[in-house]
Scaffold this motif. Sequence first.
Motif, PDB file in Angstrom:
ATOM      1  N   PHE A  39     -80.703 -48.689 -81.762  1.00 41.28           N
ATOM      2  CA  PHE A  39     -80.151 -48.343 -80.647  1.00 41.28           C
ATOM      3  C   PHE A  39     -80.518 -46.869 -80.023  1.00 41.28           C
ATOM      4  CE2 PHE A  39     -76.713 -47.704 -83.388  1.00 41.28           C
ATOM      5  CZ  PHE A  39     -76.102 -46.187 -83.019  1.00 41.28           C
ATOM      6  N   GLU A  40     -80.444 -46.067 -81.231  1.00 45.45           N
ATOM      7  CA  GLU A  40     -80.833 -44.621 -81.075  1.00 45.45           C
ATOM      8  C   GLU A  40     -82.064 -44.368 -80.323  1.00 45.45           C
ATOM      9  OE1 GLU A  40     -78.681 -41.762 -84.027  1.00 45.45           O
ATOM     10  OE2 GLU A  40     -79.699 -43.227 -84.870  1.00 45.45           O
ATOM     11  N   ARG A  41     -83.239 -45.332 -80.684  1.00 47.07           N
ATOM     12  CA  ARG A  41     -84.386 -45.305 -80.362  1.00 47.07           C
ATOM     13  C   ARG A  41     -84.565 -45.953 -79.107  1.00 47.07           C
ATOM     14  NH1 ARG A  41     -88.881 -43.968 -84.227  1.00 47.07           N
ATOM     15  NH2 ARG A  41     -87.871 -43.096 -85.955  1.00 47.07           N
ATOM     16  N   ARG A  42     -83.818 -46.728 -78.827  1.00 48.83           N
ATOM     17  CA  ARG A  42     -83.805 -47.617 -77.637  1.00 48.83           C
ATOM     18  C   ARG A  42     -83.418 -46.823 -76.376  1.00 48.83           C
ATOM     19  NH1 ARG A  42     -82.072 -51.803 -79.548  1.00 48.83           N
ATOM     20  NH2 ARG A  42     -79.811 -51.464 -78.935  1.00 48.83           N
ATOM     21  N   THR A  43     -81.925 -46.258 -76.584  1.00 48.27           N
ATOM     22  CA  THR A  43     -81.130 -45.633 -75.410  1.00 48.27           C
ATOM     23  C   THR A  43     -81.113 -44.112 -75.504  1.00 48.27           C
ATOM     24  OG1 THR A  43     -79.118 -45.738 -76.566  1.00 48.27           O
ATOM     25  CG2 THR A  43     -79.302 -47.604 -75.394  1.00 48.27           C
ATOM     26  N   GLY A  44     -81.624 -43.669 -76.434  1.00 49.02           N
ATOM     27  CA  GLY A  44     -81.930 -42.150 -76.741  1.00 49.02           C
ATOM     28  C   GLY A  44     -80.697 -41.226 -76.543  1.00 49.02           C
ATOM     29  N   GLN A  45     -80.613 -40.273 -76.936  1.00 48.04           N
ATOM     30  CA  GLN A  45     -79.525 -39.359 -76.821  1.00 48.04           C
ATOM     31  C   GLN A  45     -79.790 -38.057 -76.384  1.00 48.04           C
ATOM     32  OE1 GLN A  45     -77.673 -39.049 -80.686  1.00 48.04           O
ATOM     33  NE2 GLN A  45     -79.113 -40.218 -81.174  1.00 48.04           N
ATOM     34  N   ASP A  46     -78.734 -36.917 -76.280  1.00 44.78           N
ATOM     35  CA  ASP A  46     -79.385 -35.677 -75.787  1.00 44.78           C
ATOM     36  C   ASP A  46     -79.141 -34.758 -77.379  1.00 44.78           C
ATOM     37  OD1 ASP A  46     -79.449 -35.849 -73.285  1.00 44.78           O
ATOM     38  OD2 ASP A  46     -77.147 -35.302 -73.047  1.00 44.78           O
ATOM     39  N   PHE A  47     -80.310 -33.856 -77.332  1.00 42.09           N
ATOM     40  CA  PHE A  47     -80.359 -32.906 -78.660  1.00 42.09           C
ATOM     41  C   PHE A  47     -80.020 -31.757 -78.267  1.00 42.09           C
ATOM     42  CE2 PHE A  47     -82.150 -37.129 -79.946  1.00 42.09           C
ATOM     43  CZ  PHE A  47     -81.708 -37.275 -81.282  1.00 42.09           C
ATOM     44  N   VAL A  59     -82.014 -31.504 -74.559  1.00 44.17           N
ATOM     45  CA  VAL A  59     -83.472 -32.323 -74.316  1.00 44.17           C
ATOM     46  C   VAL A  59     -82.809 -33.775 -74.855  1.00 44.17           C
ATOM     47  CG1 VAL A  59     -85.679 -32.758 -74.610  1.00 44.17           C
ATOM     48  CG2 VAL A  59     -84.837 -30.161 -74.705  1.00 44.17           C
ATOM     49  N   ARG A  60     -83.241 -34.589 -73.887  1.00 45.00           N
ATOM     50  CA  ARG A  60     -83.093 -36.250 -74.267  1.00 45.00           C
ATOM     51  C   ARG A  60     -84.225 -36.507 -75.353  1.00 45.00           C
ATOM     52  NH1 ARG A  60     -78.927 -39.180 -73.367  1.00 45.00           N
ATOM     53  NH2 ARG A  60     -79.456 -41.565 -73.228  1.00 45.00           N
ATOM     54  N   GLY A  61     -83.723 -37.106 -76.260  1.00 40.73           N
ATOM     55  CA  GLY A  61     -84.677 -37.776 -77.189  1.00 40.73           C
ATOM     56  C   GLY A  61     -84.455 -38.951 -77.894  1.00 40.73           C
ATOM     57  N   TYR A  62     -85.309 -39.482 -78.726  1.00 40.07           N
ATOM     58  CA  TYR A  62     -85.155 -41.075 -78.870  1.00 40.07           C
ATOM     59  C   TYR A  62     -85.213 -41.032 -80.520  1.00 40.07           C
ATOM     60  CZ  TYR A  62     -85.374 -41.898 -74.027  1.00 40.07           C
ATOM     61  OH  TYR A  62     -84.886 -41.851 -72.870  1.00 40.07           O
ATOM     62  N   HIS A  63     -84.621 -40.032 -81.238  1.00 41.34           N
ATOM     63  CA  HIS A  63     -84.570 -39.891 -82.758  1.00 41.34           C
ATOM     64  C   HIS A  63     -83.646 -40.494 -83.342  1.00 41.34           C
ATOM     65  CE1 HIS A  63     -87.773 -36.994 -81.871  1.00 41.34           C
ATOM     66  NE2 HIS A  63     -86.781 -36.352 -80.829  1.00 41.34           N
ATOM     67  N   GLY A  64     -83.760 -41.070 -84.495  1.00 48.64           N
ATOM     68  CA  GLY A  64     -82.550 -41.763 -85.523  1.00 48.64           C
ATOM     69  C   GLY A  64     -82.698 -42.828 -86.238  1.00 48.64           C
ATOM     70  N   VAL A  65     -82.191 -43.343 -87.173  1.00 47.13           N
ATOM     71  CA  VAL A  65     -82.514 -44.402 -87.901  1.00 47.13           C
ATOM     72  C   VAL A  65     -82.104 -45.835 -87.324  1.00 47.13           C
ATOM     73  CG1 VAL A  65     -82.602 -42.915 -90.062  1.00 47.13           C
ATOM     74  CG2 VAL A  65     -80.404 -44.070 -89.389  1.00 47.13           C
ATOM     75  N   PHE A  66     -81.406 -45.827 -86.354  1.00 46.04           N
ATOM     76  CA  PHE A  66     -80.840 -46.963 -85.783  1.00 46.04           C
ATOM     77  C   PHE A  66     -81.602 -47.227 -84.525  1.00 46.04           C
ATOM     78  CE2 PHE A  66     -76.931 -45.187 -87.845  1.00 46.04           C
ATOM     79  CZ  PHE A  66     -76.842 -46.178 -88.885  1.00 46.04           C
ATOM     80  N   HIS A  72     -78.801 -29.778 -83.136  1.00 46.24           N
ATOM     81  CA  HIS A  72     -77.468 -30.529 -82.853  1.00 46.24           C
ATOM     82  C   HIS A  72     -77.768 -31.924 -82.508  1.00 46.24           C
ATOM     83  CE1 HIS A  72     -75.625 -26.307 -83.139  1.00 46.24           C
ATOM     84  NE2 HIS A  72     -76.573 -25.997 -82.426  1.00 46.24           N
ATOM     85  N   LYS A  73     -76.976 -32.915 -82.941  1.00 45.26           N
ATOM     86  CA  LYS A  73     -76.783 -34.027 -82.656  1.00 45.26           C
ATOM     87  C   LYS A  73     -75.487 -34.574 -82.007  1.00 45.26           C
ATOM     88  CE  LYS A  73     -78.553 -38.553 -84.033  1.00 45.26           C
ATOM     89  NZ  LYS A  73     -79.257 -39.411 -85.106  1.00 45.26           N
ATOM     90  N   PRO A  74     -75.285 -34.034 -80.991  1.00 50.08           N
ATOM     91  CA  PRO A  74     -73.572 -34.197 -80.550  1.00 50.08           C
ATOM     92  C   PRO A  74     -73.219 -35.616 -80.502  1.00 50.08           C
ATOM     93  CG  PRO A  74     -74.917 -33.322 -78.659  1.00 50.08           C
ATOM     94  CD  PRO A  74     -75.991 -33.143 -80.136  1.00 50.08           C
ATOM     95  N   GLN A  75     -74.170 -36.506 -80.211  1.00 49.47           N
ATOM     96  CA  GLN A  75     -73.804 -38.145 -80.020  1.00 49.47           C
ATOM     97  C   GLN A  75     -74.044 -38.799 -81.166  1.00 49.47           C
ATOM     98  OE1 GLN A  75     -76.099 -37.760 -76.807  1.00 49.47           O
ATOM     99  NE2 GLN A  75     -74.555 -37.141 -75.318  1.00 49.47           N
ATOM    100  N   ALA A  76     -74.112 -38.075 -82.315  1.00 46.16           N
ATOM    101  CA  ALA A  76     -74.331 -38.846 -83.678  1.00 46.16           C
ATOM    102  C   ALA A  76     -73.714 -40.195 -83.730  1.00 46.16           C
ATOM    103  CB  ALA A  76     -74.457 -37.871 -84.797  1.00 46.16           C
ATOM    104  N   PRO A  77     -74.141 -41.186 -84.389  1.00 43.30           N
ATOM    105  CA  PRO A  77     -73.320 -42.265 -84.595  1.00 43.30           C
ATOM    106  C   PRO A  77     -72.461 -42.394 -85.826  1.00 43.30           C
ATOM    107  CG  PRO A  77     -75.622 -42.733 -85.408  1.00 43.30           C
ATOM    108  CD  PRO A  77     -75.659 -41.241 -84.881  1.00 43.30           C
ATOM    109  N   ILE A  78     -71.394 -41.620 -85.465  1.00 45.22           N
ATOM    110  CA  ILE A  78     -70.438 -41.299 -86.393  1.00 45.22           C
ATOM    111  C   ILE A  78     -69.142 -41.889 -85.974  1.00 45.22           C
ATOM    112  CG2 ILE A  78     -68.851 -39.832 -87.901  1.00 45.22           C
ATOM    113  CD1 ILE A  78     -71.375 -37.634 -87.706  1.00 45.22           C
ATOM    114  N   PRO A  79     -68.323 -42.913 -86.609  1.00 42.65           N
ATOM    115  CA  PRO A  79     -67.213 -43.427 -85.786  1.00 42.65           C
ATOM    116  C   PRO A  79     -65.865 -42.800 -86.033  1.00 42.65           C
ATOM    117  CG  PRO A  79     -67.800 -44.584 -88.012  1.00 42.65           C
ATOM    118  CD  PRO A  79     -68.709 -43.584 -87.743  1.00 42.65           C
TER     119      PRO A  79
END
Length: 126
Positions: free
Chosen positions: A24-32, A15-22, A101-108
């Motif tokens: 850009f995570e809330r703006r662009t969203g990501q799949d969970f 499911v696409r969601g807009y969760h996160g502390v950053f 699961h947060k497969p696109q977590a902002p980890i460099p």
Amino acid sequence: MKPGADRIELRGLKVRGYHGVFDFERRTGQDFVIDAVLELDLRPAAASDDVNDTVHYGELAERLAAVVSGEPVNLIETLAARLAEVCLADARVAAATVTVHKPQAPIPLEFADVAVVVRRTREESA
């Protein structure tokens, strides 16, 4: 019935969601990706062969997806706890384990998975 003897498992709900502390995570969203394991007595459903005597996993998936795609939160810990409460809304569920699961977590760095797992019981939610 001993909790955990019977289970309904829903795995890999994307499911696409807009969760996160950053921002850009809330703006662009990501799949969970959500896994939910419900512990309940399935003997009544097995005996009656009636979907009304069990948790309808299709309806559960829709309720979970509504939470993930709904109001943003900072932490997937918060999201997982909210999803567990959705699972426990059905009085037949003795316990629920939810993995977010947060497969696109902002980890460099390259990583296989980031996930939070919560388990809640009926007694804890009362």
